[in-house]
Design a protein around this motif. Structure first.
Motif, short mmCIF file in Angstrom:
data_model
loop_
_atom_site.label_atom_id
_atom_site.label_comp_id
_atom_site.label_asym_id
_atom_site.label_seq_id
_atom_site.Cartn_x
_atom_site.Cartn_y
_atom_site.Cartn_z
N ARG A 201 4.60 29.28 52.01
CA ARG A 201 4.76 28.53 53.25
C ARG A 201 6.16 27.91 53.35
O ARG A 201 6.43 27.16 54.27
CB ARG A 201 3.71 27.43 53.34
N GLY A 202 7.03 28.24 52.41
CA GLY A 202 8.40 27.77 52.45
C GLY A 202 9.35 28.91 52.70
O GLY A 202 8.95 30.02 53.07
N PHE A 203 10.64 28.66 52.49
CA PHE A 203 11.62 29.72 52.70
C PHE A 203 12.89 29.39 51.92
O PHE A 203 13.11 28.24 51.50
CB PHE A 203 11.94 29.90 54.18
N ALA A 204 13.71 30.41 51.73
CA ALA A 204 15.02 30.25 51.12
C ALA A 204 16.04 31.00 51.97
O ALA A 204 15.73 32.05 52.54
CB ALA A 204 15.02 30.79 49.69
N ILE A 205 17.23 30.44 52.06
CA ILE A 205 18.30 31.04 52.84
C ILE A 205 19.55 31.11 51.98
O ILE A 205 19.98 30.11 51.40
CB ILE A 205 18.60 30.22 54.12
N ASP A 234 43.09 32.66 53.25
CA ASP A 234 42.08 33.40 52.49
C ASP A 234 41.03 32.38 52.07
O ASP A 234 41.25 31.56 51.18
CB ASP A 234 42.71 34.05 51.25
N SER A 235 39.88 32.40 52.74
CA SER A 235 38.86 31.38 52.47
C SER A 235 37.48 32.01 52.39
O SER A 235 37.20 33.03 53.04
CB SER A 235 38.86 30.32 53.58
N TRP A 236 36.63 31.42 51.56
CA TRP A 236 35.24 31.86 51.46
C TRP A 236 34.34 30.64 51.29
O TRP A 236 34.78 29.58 50.84
CB TRP A 236 35.05 32.84 50.29
N ASN A 237 33.11 30.82 51.67
CA ASN A 237 32.11 29.79 51.39
C ASN A 237 30.77 30.46 51.16
O ASN A 237 30.50 31.56 51.68
CB ASN A 237 32.03 28.76 52.53
N ALA A 238 29.94 29.83 50.36
CA ALA A 238 28.62 30.36 50.04
C ALA A 238 27.65 29.20 49.88
O ALA A 238 28.04 28.12 49.43
CB ALA A 238 28.66 31.19 48.75
N ALA A 239 26.40 29.43 50.25
CA ALA A 239 25.40 28.37 50.16
C ALA A 239 24.03 28.97 49.90
O ALA A 239 23.73 30.09 50.30
CB ALA A 239 25.36 27.53 51.44
N LEU A 240 23.20 28.21 49.20
CA LEU A 240 21.81 28.58 48.95
C LEU A 240 20.96 27.37 49.30
O LEU A 240 21.22 26.26 48.84
CB LEU A 240 21.61 28.95 47.48
N ARG A 241 19.96 27.60 50.16
CA ARG A 241 19.12 26.51 50.63
C ARG A 241 17.66 26.91 50.50
O ARG A 241 17.26 28.02 50.85
CB ARG A 241 19.45 26.20 52.09
N GLY A 242 16.85 25.99 49.96
CA GLY A 242 15.43 26.24 49.81
C GLY A 242 14.61 25.11 50.39
O GLY A 242 14.99 23.93 50.28
N VAL A 243 13.50 25.43 51.04
CA VAL A 243 12.62 24.45 51.65
C VAL A 243 11.19 24.81 51.31
O VAL A 243 10.78 25.98 51.40
CB VAL A 243 12.79 24.41 53.19
N ALA A 244 10.40 23.82 50.89
CA ALA A 244 9.00 24.07 50.53
C ALA A 244 8.16 22.84 50.84
O ALA A 244 8.65 21.71 50.75
CB ALA A 244 8.89 24.41 49.04
#
Length: 678
Positions: A201-205, A234-244
């Motif tokens: 019932r949650g998700f991750a992005i 020259d730029s980068w970004n990264a993210a990890l998000r989790g919801v439960a």
């Protein structure tokens, strides 16, 4: 990601593993059934308070956010009446430390006077106060809510000119996979991807973006020299998000992110970098006793090489500026009075950092001086606020008490032999301040709301303002360890009118005054010093228009501001002058057309009036009017072709004028690319 980021990710994502695994246990073979996969969590904070209707608030929806000509978040925000960066250049062609954000033409000195939040977390750099705009990927956002004017709620100590709240997109609002890639007529590229996965019932992005290119010449043709360089990036970004979900009414949200941005400005070797890592953990309860609890940590760094504009060799190596931001908040909404929406809470933010730089001999390259500067600032806020609905009348009132402290401040410079040249050990200091806001909204007719509000606000000086001197040749700007907190008092009246369903007009008249406003004040030839001005007063009118008739839409924003410095003593000659970098007029209008599903055509006209580079109004930045365009055309069910055009008329945009030494903004730029899942 670095080891530190991976460790933060583990610490924050592991608490989600239990709830997610528990939801997966006992699942039968029908794991793909829609009832099992249904996502019941939102990933958002608590719903906006009723008082949103009392203050000058504008909301941008996802359709607008992902359809800008440049693909940059600052370009999206320029559609808000009163939004302003310190300079007109975007996050590809400016020094990162100049990316201050403000509202209502309240001026500034590259430090943000507006509070910018991403999912409730303040984004300002702990040392400089700038916003890392290149680290914000518009495609990951669902809504942007901008409230102009001071606030007294959570993190209100930073909301001197207003608040910009960025909310991540919900899974139901986007496809499981979003991907885009584009190239422009200079061969510069951008690529991004967003992957959303349901977990019980949650998700991750997971999201990432990479922008790079040779850039354009910011130096006019007649001022270029062999050492002149393009504004490469020259730029980068990264993210990890989790919801439960933890219970039927409580959800946990965790996020880790990292970014790196490298730029070259004006001359070969004039390289800068900014980077950051951050993590946050949030609990949101939506039961009868609703609450929002948040904790976060940020690690940032910045470096910059200054090149001599006469010998074109390094004169300063600002090697590192490591800083840390930590904080959190707790907000409770108890259902204790019928007809009242009460919010009680506390928030805390601490920033610490240290400058490490070396002055160099422009001829030999030898180190002539080593400098260190830094300290810590903190703010503890306690707040209570109430929205009281009485039929067609909504009344808002709030109080906020802040304890601010500035500690461990120092500046130390030694020569090549290690002998102290200059040294400051600033005394620790702290203070309590009380701020408030009050307002009302009245539904005068079925489609007409009238509103009025008054408020005060507070901003603590940044470590950069307090302790870091700098040079933009030939001008030297000194720091000032004795700077006082900025204080704001403001009033506004306005109305929101919807004469027909397809048309909404919002108009606000305001009177704001920032006492002890921090500015770069000229104290001698080519010499400035950060100082508290007696005040900056700004009166003006803001208007927003949104209309949609069938397949055609029109969105407009207009801001007129009469901003003046109130000077005395050393700043007496500034009295009555317009603050540096502050235009009187800014306006934008976007005409959109969606002739068929998944087709989107839009053209944007923008204008910004003349402004001045400096406090003495000796260096003028000419007005600029630009036209941008965006076209998205479907190729398959999920794949679209995208064409974008920035500054189609190739208007000359002067972003800096230092005694005739000029920098320019983005020239005509054409982009072509593909999108999947948008």
């Amino acid at each position: 990601m670095t080891y530190r980021t991976r460790l933060l990710a583990c610490c924050l994502i592991l608490p989600l593993a239990g709830p997610l695994a528990a939801q997966d246990e006992g699942m039968d073979d029908a794991v793909g059934d829609a009832a099992v996969e249904e996502i019941i969590v939102t990933g958002r904070g608590l719903d906006p308070a009723l008082s949103t209707a009392v203050y000058a608030t504008t909301t941008l929806e996802r359709e607008t956010i992902v359809a800008s000509a440049s693909g940059r978040i600052e370009d999206v925000l320029r559609g808000i009446a009163g939004f302003q960066q310190f300079r007109r250049s975007d996050s590809r062609s400016s020094n990162p430390s100049a990316q201050g954000v403000t509202l209502r033409a309240l001026g500034g000195n590259a430090t943000s006077r507006a509070l910018v939040l991403l999912d409730g977390v303040p984004l300002a750099d702990p040392f400089f106060g700038y916003i890392p705009l290149s680290a914000i990927a518009p495609e990951t956002l669902g809504t942007i809510r901008v409230t102009r004017g001071g606030g007294s709620g959570p993190f209100g100590a930073g909301a001197l000119a207003g608040t910009i709240e960025l909310e991540s997109a919900e899974p139901g609002a986007v496809s499981p996979l979003l991907a885009s890639a584009a190239v422009n007529d200079r061969g510069e590229t951008e690529a991004s991807g967003v992957l959303t996965q349901s977990l019980g019932r949650g998700f991750a992005i997971a999201s990432g973006r990479w922008d790079r290119g040779q850039g354009f010449f910011t130096t006019p043709d007649n001022q270029r020299v062999p050492a002149s360089a393009r504004a490469a990036f020259d730029s980068w970004n990264a993210a990890l998000r989790g919801v439960a979900p933890l219970t039927d009414t409580v959800e946990v949200q965790a996020r880790v992110a990292a970014f790196r941005d490298n730029r070259t400005l004006r001359f070969e070797g004039a390289d800068s970098f900014s980077q950051g890592e951050e993590a946050s953990l949030r609990l949101v309860g939506r039961g009868a006793w609703a609450f929002d609890a948040l904790a976060y940590v940020q690690a940032r760094d910045f470096g910059n090489v200054v090149i001599s504009s006469t010998r074109f060799t390094p004169t300063l190596d600002q090697r590192r500026t490591p800083s840390t931001g930590t904080g959190g908040k707790f907000e409770l909404r108890p259902p204790i009075l019928e007809g009242h929406d009460i919010r009680i809470g506390a928030d805390y933010r601490r920033a610490d950092g240290q400058l490490q730089e070396e002055a160099l001999n422009a001829v030999s390259g030898a180190v002539t001086e080593r400098r260190r500067a830094g300290g810590a600032t903190s703010n503890l806020g306690l707040f209570v606020e109430d929205d009281w609905q009485i039929g067609p009348l909504l009344i808002n009132g709030g109080l906020r008490a802040d304890r601010t402290s500035i500690t461990d401040g120092f500046y130390r410079a030694v020569n090549a032999a290690g002998v102290v040249v200059s040294e400051i050990a600033a005394p620790d200091r702290s203070d309590w301040a009380l701020n408030w806001r009050a307002g009302a909204s009245f539904n005068a007719a079925r489609r007409l709301d009238l509103r009025a509000a008054a408020y005060t606000g507070l901003r603590v000086p940044t470590l950069n303002e307090l302790y870091r001197p700098f040079v933009v040749f030939p001008v030297v700007t000194e720091a000032n360890a004795a700077l006082q907190n900025e204080r704001l008092r403001g009033y506004e009246i306005g109305f929101d009118w919807q004469p027909v369903n397809a048309l909404v007009l919002s108009v606000t008249a305001f009177d704001n005054e920032v006492k002890d406003a921090i500015a770069n004040v000229t104290i001698g030839p080519n010499l400035r010093r950060r100082a508290n001005l007696p005040a900056i007063a700004a009166q003006g009118i803001e208007a927003n228009l949104a209309a949609k008739f069938g397949t055609v839409s029109l969105d407009g924003a207009l801001a007129w501001t009469d901003a003046r410095v109130r000077g005395r003593g050393t700043s007496a000659d500034l009295d009555g002058k317009r603050p540096a970098q502050t235009p009187a007029w800014s306006a934008s209008m976007t005409l959109g057309w969606q002739p068929a599903p998944r087709w989107h055509l839009a053209a944007t006209l923008r204008h910004v009036s003349a402004q001045f580079e400096d406090d003495r109004q000796s260096d003028r930045l000419a007005p600029a009017t630009t036209i941008d365009a965006f076209v998205a055309a479907p190729l398959t069910r999920r794949l679209s072709a995208v064409l974008r055009g920035e500054n189609l008329t190739s208007e000359t945009i002067v972003t800096r004028n230092q005694g005739g030494s000029i920098d320019l903004g983005t020239p005509r730029t054409l982009w072509a690319g593909l999108r999947y899942g948008f």
